[in-house]
Every structure is written in structure tokens, then in C-alpha cells.
Design a protein around this motif. Structure first.
Motif, PDB file in Angstrom:
ATOM      1  N   GLU A  47       0.826  -1.207   0.000  1.00  9.26           N
ATOM      2  CA  GLU A  47       0.000   0.000   0.000  1.00  9.26           C
ATOM      3  C   GLU A  47       0.862   1.260   0.000  1.00  9.26           C
ATOM      4  N   GLU A  48       1.993   1.186   0.708  1.00  8.65           N
ATOM      5  CA  GLU A  48       2.888   2.340   0.774  1.00  8.65           C
ATOM      6  C   GLU A  48       3.532   2.613  -0.582  1.00  8.65           C
ATOM      7  N   VAL A  49       3.903   1.537  -1.269  1.00  5.93           N
ATOM      8  CA  VAL A  49       4.489   1.698  -2.604  1.00  5.93           C
ATOM      9  C   VAL A  49       3.466   2.330  -3.540  1.00  5.93           C
ATOM     10  N   ALA A  50       2.250   1.814  -3.507  1.00  6.00           N
ATOM     11  CA  ALA A  50       1.203   2.351  -4.367  1.00  6.00           C
ATOM     12  C   ALA A  50       0.936   3.822  -4.051  1.00  6.00           C
ATOM     13  N   GLN A  51       0.881   4.146  -2.763  1.00  8.75           N
ATOM     14  CA  GLN A  51       0.622   5.529  -2.364  1.00  8.75           C
ATOM     15  C   GLN A  51       1.711   6.466  -2.854  1.00  8.75           C
ATOM     16  N   ARG A  52       2.972   6.047  -2.689  1.00  9.44           N
ATOM     17  CA  ARG A  52       4.069   6.909  -3.137  1.00  9.44           C
ATOM     18  C   ARG A  52       4.063   7.067  -4.656  1.00  9.44           C
ATOM     19  N   ALA A  53       3.655   6.043  -5.359  1.00 10.10           N
ATOM     20  CA  ALA A  53       3.603   6.117  -6.822  1.00 10.10           C
ATOM     21  C   ALA A  53       2.342   6.821  -7.313  1.00 10.10           C
ATOM     22  N   GLY A  54       1.412   7.098  -6.408  1.00 11.05           N
ATOM     23  CA  GLY A  54       0.195   7.814  -6.777  1.00 11.05           C
ATOM     24  C   GLY A  54      -0.846   6.958  -7.465  1.00 11.05           C
ATOM     25  N   VAL A  55      -0.864   5.657  -7.124  1.00  4.97           N
ATOM     26  CA  VAL A  55      -1.857   4.757  -7.716  1.00  4.97           C
ATOM     27  C   VAL A  55      -2.523   3.959  -6.602  1.00  4.97           C
ATOM     28  N   SER A  56      -3.537   3.199  -6.944  1.00  2.00           N
ATOM     29  CA  SER A  56      -4.197   2.338  -5.973  1.00  2.00           C
ATOM     30  C   SER A  56      -3.425   1.034  -5.820  1.00  2.00           C
ATOM     31  N   LYS A  57      -3.694   0.341  -4.718  1.00  2.00           N
ATOM     32  CA  LYS A  57      -3.056  -0.962  -4.506  1.00  2.00           C
ATOM     33  C   LYS A  57      -3.453  -1.937  -5.609  1.00  2.00           C
ATOM     34  N   GLY A  58      -4.699  -1.853  -6.043  1.00  2.00           N
ATOM     35  CA  GLY A  58      -5.152  -2.718  -7.126  1.00  2.00           C
ATOM     36  C   GLY A  58      -4.399  -2.478  -8.413  1.00  2.00           C
ATOM     37  N   THR A  59      -4.086  -1.214  -8.690  1.00  2.00           N
ATOM     38  CA  THR A  59      -3.325  -0.884  -9.895  1.00  2.00           C
ATOM     39  C   THR A  59      -1.924  -1.470  -9.817  1.00  2.00           C
ATOM     40  N   LEU A  60      -1.311  -1.389  -8.633  1.00  2.00           N
ATOM     41  CA  LEU A  60       0.026  -1.973  -8.467  1.00  2.00           C
ATOM     42  C   LEU A  60       0.005  -3.452  -8.831  1.00  2.00           C
ATOM     43  N   TYR A  61      -1.016  -4.179  -8.353  1.00  2.00           N
ATOM     44  CA  TYR A  61      -1.073  -5.618  -8.596  1.00  2.00           C
ATOM     45  C   TYR A  61      -1.345  -5.956 -10.062  1.00  2.00           C
ATOM     46  N   LEU A  62      -1.855  -5.013 -10.819  1.00  2.00           N
ATOM     47  CA  LEU A  62      -2.021  -5.238 -12.253  1.00  2.00           C
ATOM     48  C   LEU A  62      -0.658  -5.393 -12.939  1.00  2.00           C
ATOM     49  N   TYR A  63       0.334  -4.685 -12.427  1.00  2.00           N
ATOM     50  CA  TYR A  63       1.671  -4.711 -13.027  1.00  2.00           C
ATOM     51  C   TYR A  63       2.596  -5.711 -12.327  1.00  2.00           C
ATOM     52  N   TYR A  64       2.494  -5.792 -11.006  1.00  2.00           N
ATOM     53  CA  TYR A  64       3.376  -6.665 -10.224  1.00  2.00           C
ATOM     54  C   TYR A  64       2.508  -7.433  -9.224  1.00  2.00           C
ATOM     55  N   PRO A  65       2.301  -8.731  -9.437  1.00  2.00           N
ATOM     56  CA  PRO A  65       1.352  -9.494  -8.624  1.00  2.00           C
ATOM     57  C   PRO A  65       1.772  -9.715  -7.177  1.00  2.00           C
ATOM     58  N   SER A  66       3.036  -9.412  -6.831  1.00  2.00           N
ATOM     59  CA  SER A  66       3.485  -9.568  -5.452  1.00  2.00           C
ATOM     60  C   SER A  66       4.626  -8.590  -5.185  1.00  2.00           C
ATOM     61  N   LYS A  67       4.926  -8.405  -3.922  1.00  2.00           N
ATOM     62  CA  LYS A  67       6.031  -7.528  -3.551  1.00  2.00           C
ATOM     63  C   LYS A  67       7.355  -8.122  -4.020  1.00  2.00           C
ATOM     64  N   GLU A  68       7.452  -9.455  -4.012  1.00  2.00           N
ATOM     65  CA  GLU A  68       8.671 -10.116  -4.484  1.00  2.00           C
ATOM     66  C   GLU A  68       8.904  -9.842  -5.968  1.00  2.00           C
ATOM     67  N   GLU A  69       7.829  -9.884  -6.768  1.00  2.00           N
ATOM     68  CA  GLU A  69       7.963  -9.601  -8.202  1.00  2.00           C
ATOM     69  C   GLU A  69       8.366  -8.143  -8.431  1.00  2.00           C
ATOM     70  N   LEU A  70       7.908  -7.272  -7.572  1.00  2.00           N
ATOM     71  CA  LEU A  70       8.297  -5.866  -7.675  1.00  2.00           C
ATOM     72  C   LEU A  70       9.781  -5.701  -7.381  1.00  2.00           C
ATOM     73  N   LEU A  71      10.286  -6.409  -6.370  1.00  2.00           N
ATOM     74  CA  LEU A  71      11.719  -6.340  -6.072  1.00  2.00           C
ATOM     75  C   LEU A  71      12.539  -6.936  -7.214  1.00  2.00           C
ATOM     76  N   LYS A  72      12.061  -8.001  -7.813  1.00  2.00           N
ATOM     77  CA  LYS A  72      12.768  -8.578  -8.961  1.00  2.00           C
ATOM     78  C   LYS A  72      12.856  -7.567 -10.103  1.00  2.00           C
ATOM     79  N   ALA A  73      11.768  -6.824 -10.317  1.00  2.00           N
ATOM     80  CA  ALA A  73      11.779  -5.800 -11.368  1.00  2.00           C
ATOM     81  C   ALA A  73      12.791  -4.711 -11.052  1.00  2.00           C
ATOM     82  N   VAL A  74      12.905  -4.346  -9.776  1.00  2.00           N
ATOM     83  CA  VAL A  74      13.906  -3.357  -9.354  1.00  2.00           C
ATOM     84  C   VAL A  74      15.313  -3.866  -9.652  1.00  2.00           C
TER      85      VAL A  74
END
Length: 218
Positions: A47-74
Motif C-alpha cells: 500500500e505504501e508503494v502504491a501511495q508513493r507512486a500515486g496509484v491504488s493498490k489494485g493498480t500496483l497488482y495489475l503490473y506486479y502481482p506480489s512484492k517479491e515480483e516488484l523487487l525482482k523488477a527493481v
């Protein structure tokens, strides 16, 4: 008033909402890296990542289905891409192995240390032991290709007679680990004491490379 459109790669203008959608993965990666370094991976909530990026939590999961996948993208964008760029610079280099290590590698590390990519090293060192899947991904995407790239430079110098025969794997570690420590320092003690004895990272990198080269030369 409607938002302005911007030119698309085809020369036509793309609606602002489409441009915004295309930028979201990058905004999420930027927000995630900043929070992961500040708070730690485990302590950061999606939720914090989504908030800082200015999107909803649901929008974040559209691109990265988990926090682990988001770290892999980083990791993939900030370090894997840098290693690929380094490999391209090595392939294009036409000078000596000494120049390659001194100039190309120094410039590569200076760019990494100066960017937010340096924060990934602190993140991995402090968090990855609790996330074996991330650890394996990091090994595949960063450690192994990075090690192979530098080992190839060293072996080329030995084969040409520029460098004396050394244990290549051990020398790769001797080259890399102080640089990794420099990145970790930037995001730990360096935050509290930015003017301490480490000084200018670019000067440290050059000094380290000079020490290594004088030990390597035949």
C-alpha cells in the motif's frame, strides 16, 4: 481544461491518460526502490508503494502481482541492465586490458554509485537471506553475469601478458567487494556522516582501481 497530449513514437499524439499508463511501471519501480532502501523490504507494505507512486493498490497488482515480483523488477532494471551496458562497453573497447579495467570499469562503478541503483546492494545484503527466491534471482541476474564479465577482462589481460597470472575468481572478488561496500556505506553510515573519511566516491573508485592494477601488472 483537458491535459495536453504528447507525441507518440509514430509521430502522432497520444492521449495523456495513455502516456500516464505507460509510465506507471517505472513509477512503481522508483517508489518501491526508495521505500525498500528507507524501510527495508520486509517492513515495506505494498500500500505504501502504491501511495508513493500515486496509484491504488489494485493498480500496483495489475503490473506486479506480489512484492517479491516488484523487487525482482527493481533488481532487473537497476542492476541487470547496468551489467548489460557494461558488457556492451567491454565489447566495444579496443584498447588494453589495463585501460579497460581502469577506464570502463571505473566509469561503470561511478555511474552505479551515483545512482539509486547503489541502494539495491544494501537491500540485498540486509534482506535477501529471508527470501531464497529473491536470492536465487539476484544470483542469476547480477552475481553470475557480473562475475563472468569481470573474469573475462582479467583473463584477457593475463592471456595478453599485461597481467601476471593470478587466481581470477579471487581477484574478481577483490575488485568487486570494496565497490559493493562503497554502495552499502552510501545508504548506511554515509547517510549519517556524509562528509566522513570516504570522501568523494569517484576518487575512492579510481584509487582502488589504481591499487589493483599495480598489483596485477606483469
Amino acid at each position: 481544461m483537458s491535459k495536453p497530449s504528447v507525441p507518440s513514437p509514430s509521430g502522432k499524439t497520444a492521449p495523456a491518460h495513455l502516456r500516464r499508463k505507460a509510465e506507471r511501471p517505472q513509477e512503481l519501480i522508483d517508489a518501491a526502490l526508495a521505500l525498500f532502501v528507507e524501510k527495508g523490504f520486509a517492513a515495506t507494505r505494498t500500500e505504501e508503494v502504491a501511495q508513493r507512486a500515486g496509484v491504488s493498490k489494485g493498480t500496483l497488482y495489475l503490473y506486479y502481482p506480489s512484492k517479491e515480483e516488484l523487487l525482482k523488477a527493481v533488481i532487473e532494471q537497476r542492476l541487470s541492465a547496468e551489467i548489460a551496458a557494461g558488457a556492451a562497453a567491454v565489447a566495444a573497447h579496443t584498447g588494453s586490458a589495463t585501460e579497460l579495467l581502469s577506464d570502463v570499469l571505473s566509469a561503470w562503478w561511478a555511474r552505479v554509485v551515483a545512482s539509486d541503483a547503489s541502494g539495491v546492494f544494501k537491500l540485498i545484503i540486509t534482506e535477501v537471506r529471508n527470501f531464497p527466491d529473491i536470492a536465487e534471482f539476484y544470483n542469476e541476474q547480477v552475481v553470475r553475469p557480473g562475475h563472468a564479465l569481470i573474469a573475462g577482462m582479467l583473463q584477457a589481460g593475463i592471456d595478453r601478458g599485461e597481467f601476471r597470472p593470478v587466481d581470477v575468481d579471487a581477484t574478481v572478488h577483490s575488485l568487486l567487494l570494496p565497490m559493493v561496500m562503497l554502495c552499502i556505506h552510501k545508504h548506511s553510515l554515509g547517510v549519517c556522516q556524509p562528509s566522513d573519511a570516504m570522501g568523494d566516491p569517484a576518487v575512492f573508485i579510481r584509487h582502488h582501481m589504481d591499487l589493483m592494477l599495480h598489483g596485477l601488472r606483469n
